[in-house]
Write a protein that holds these residues in place. Structure first.
Motif, short mmCIF file in Angstrom:
data_model
loop_
_atom_site.label_atom_id
_atom_site.label_comp_id
_atom_site.label_asym_id
_atom_site.label_seq_id
_atom_site.Cartn_x
_atom_site.Cartn_y
_atom_site.Cartn_z
N UNK A 268 0.97 -1.34 0.16
CA UNK A 268 0.04 -0.16 0.01
C UNK A 268 0.82 1.39 0.04
N UNK A 269 1.98 1.20 0.83
CA UNK A 269 2.83 2.35 0.76
C UNK A 269 3.33 2.69 -0.57
N UNK A 270 3.93 1.63 -0.98
CA UNK A 270 4.82 1.67 -2.50
C UNK A 270 3.65 2.12 -3.42
N UNK A 271 2.42 1.98 -3.40
CA UNK A 271 1.29 2.24 -4.32
C UNK A 271 1.35 3.99 -4.39
N UNK A 275 2.86 6.32 -6.97
CA UNK A 275 1.72 6.95 -7.60
C UNK A 275 1.21 5.90 -8.72
N UNK A 276 1.32 4.55 -8.47
CA UNK A 276 0.71 3.57 -9.36
C UNK A 276 -0.15 2.89 -8.40
N UNK A 277 -1.50 3.03 -8.93
CA UNK A 277 -2.46 2.07 -7.98
C UNK A 277 -2.22 0.75 -8.29
N UNK A 278 -1.65 0.34 -9.08
CA UNK A 278 -1.64 -1.01 -9.81
C UNK A 278 -0.30 -1.72 -9.19
N UNK A 279 0.52 -0.98 -8.44
CA UNK A 279 1.71 -1.45 -8.21
C UNK A 279 1.75 -2.70 -7.29
N UNK A 280 2.85 -3.65 -7.91
CA UNK A 280 2.91 -4.78 -7.07
C UNK A 280 4.32 -5.49 -7.03
N UNK A 281 4.83 -5.80 -5.76
CA UNK A 281 6.13 -6.46 -5.93
C UNK A 281 6.08 -7.69 -6.60
N UNK A 282 7.11 -7.93 -7.34
CA UNK A 282 7.08 -9.04 -8.01
C UNK A 282 8.49 -9.98 -7.74
N UNK A 283 8.20 -11.21 -8.26
CA UNK A 283 9.34 -12.14 -8.46
C UNK A 283 9.43 -12.73 -9.95
N UNK A 284 10.50 -12.23 -10.42
CA UNK A 284 10.86 -12.60 -11.71
C UNK A 284 11.87 -13.70 -11.60
#
Length: 346
Positions: A268-271, A275-284
């Motif tokens: 939530x803080x990273x969103x 400024x990106x409401x669709x932000x997600x942490x990811x594993x690539x």
């Protein structure tokens, strides 16, 4: 005699070619081509200086424009050290880049062809050899030492209060396993892998520790709490890439690897930060692992301890999912036929 004539013909041909070359040179001098060449060299020299100045301005402008905007601030405590190491490396290599480019273009301008000036033959200089060998060697050794320091920290034993998550790569997705209330993961055996029976990891269901382990579809972490990741692979070599945390580690079949990290910000803080409401942490997956490599992406949710505890309570153990309890037999229905007949007689 014929041999002598052949040699004589060859010699005459060389003499003719030599004379033609000399005549061509004299004609060029008479026509002023030497001055034209010198003038062309001067123009090229000024263009090189202009290219140097504009190029350095462009490098500075790109750096100022893109700094901190590609991945943003590190989302893990350990990633701060990685970022600092990158900045130090960029500063050192940047200074070397600027100095060498200035020297390269300045030399091309300063030592252009001039009347009465001959090139200086400089075959060897021990002092210069030592300088440009020893100084880079020392700089690179220091950078490698700092890199090893961070590496040993990330792969060292995690703090005692760290939560544990197991990550297993397979073509082409990630499988996560969490320990239950006992805080310990159950035993696994490769020979027990049976996706048809709900056992993708080969968990030994006879091990009491495995009874409360659960396997969610996404990874959940607690903000500010260290997490130890036990990494492996079920088929080929994969690589757990955590770009927002500045971490990566190979997933090797049969050889578990580990790293630990402490998230700094919730999802939530990273969103809000990005400024990106669709932000997600990811594993690539950072290792080419097959035709579906591009689609091998996992999701990480970083949340508060309360939110994490609530999520855990909603998870069902992998043992219960793979070994559902048999349905209870239905109670026999009471035979009301005799009672109905007796009532009718009355």
């Amino acid at each position: 005699m014929s041999g002598f004539l052949a040699v004589l013909v060859v010699v005459l041909i060389f003499i003719v070619i030599f004379q033609i070359a000399k005549a061509s040179e004299y004609v060029s001098i008479l026509k002023g081509e030497k001055k034209a060449r010198e003038q062309s060299n001067r123009i090229n020299g000024f263009l090189l200086i202009a290219f140097l100045v504009l190029g350095l301005i462009g490098v500075y402008w790109c750096n100022d424009l893109l700094k901190g905007k590609i991945l943003g601030e590190s989302a893990s405590v350990q990633g701060e050290g990685v970022d600092n190491l990158i900045y130090v490396t960029l500063i050192i290599t940047g200074v070397v880049f600027v100095l060498t480019q200035i020297a390269l273009f300045w030399f091309a301008f300063k030592y252009q062809e001039k009347e009465g000036k001959e090139a200086f033959y400089f075959p060897h200089n021990n002092k210069l050899e030592i300088i440009w060998t020893v100084i880079p060697a020392i700089a690179l050794t220091i950078l490698v030492a700092f890199g090893l320091k961070h590496w040993f920290q990330l792969t060292s034993e995690a703090p005692k209060d760290a939560m544990v998550v197991e990550i297993t790569g397979k073509q082409f997705n990630w499988i996560y396993r969490y320990p239950g209330k006992d805080g310990q993961l159950g035993r696994r055996e490769f020979s027990k892998i049976d996706p048809a029976k709900g056992n993708e990891l080969g968990v030994d269901w006879t091990d009491p520790l495995s009874k409360d382990d659960f396997i969610p579809t996404e990874m959940h972490l607690v903000v500010g709490k260290p997490v130890k990741m036990i990494i492996g692979s079920r088929d080929v070599i994969h690589d757990v890439g955590l770009p927002h945390f500045r971490m990566k580690m190979d997933a090797v079949p049969g050889i578990p690897t580990t790293l630990w990290v402490t998230p700094k910000f919730t999802t939530k803080e990273m969103k809000e930060k990005t400024g990106n409401p669709d932000f997600t942490y990811e594993i690539s997956c950072d290792q080419m692992c097959g035709s579906g490599h591009y689609s091998m992406r996992g999701v990480i949710v970083v949340e508060t301890q309360e939110e994490f505890d609530k999520w855990v309570t909603s998870q069902k153990s992998a043992y219960d999912l793979a070994n559902p309890a048999p349905a209870a037999p239905e109670a026999p229905k009471a035979d009301t036929t005799q009672k109905t007949v007796a009532a009718n007689i009355k």
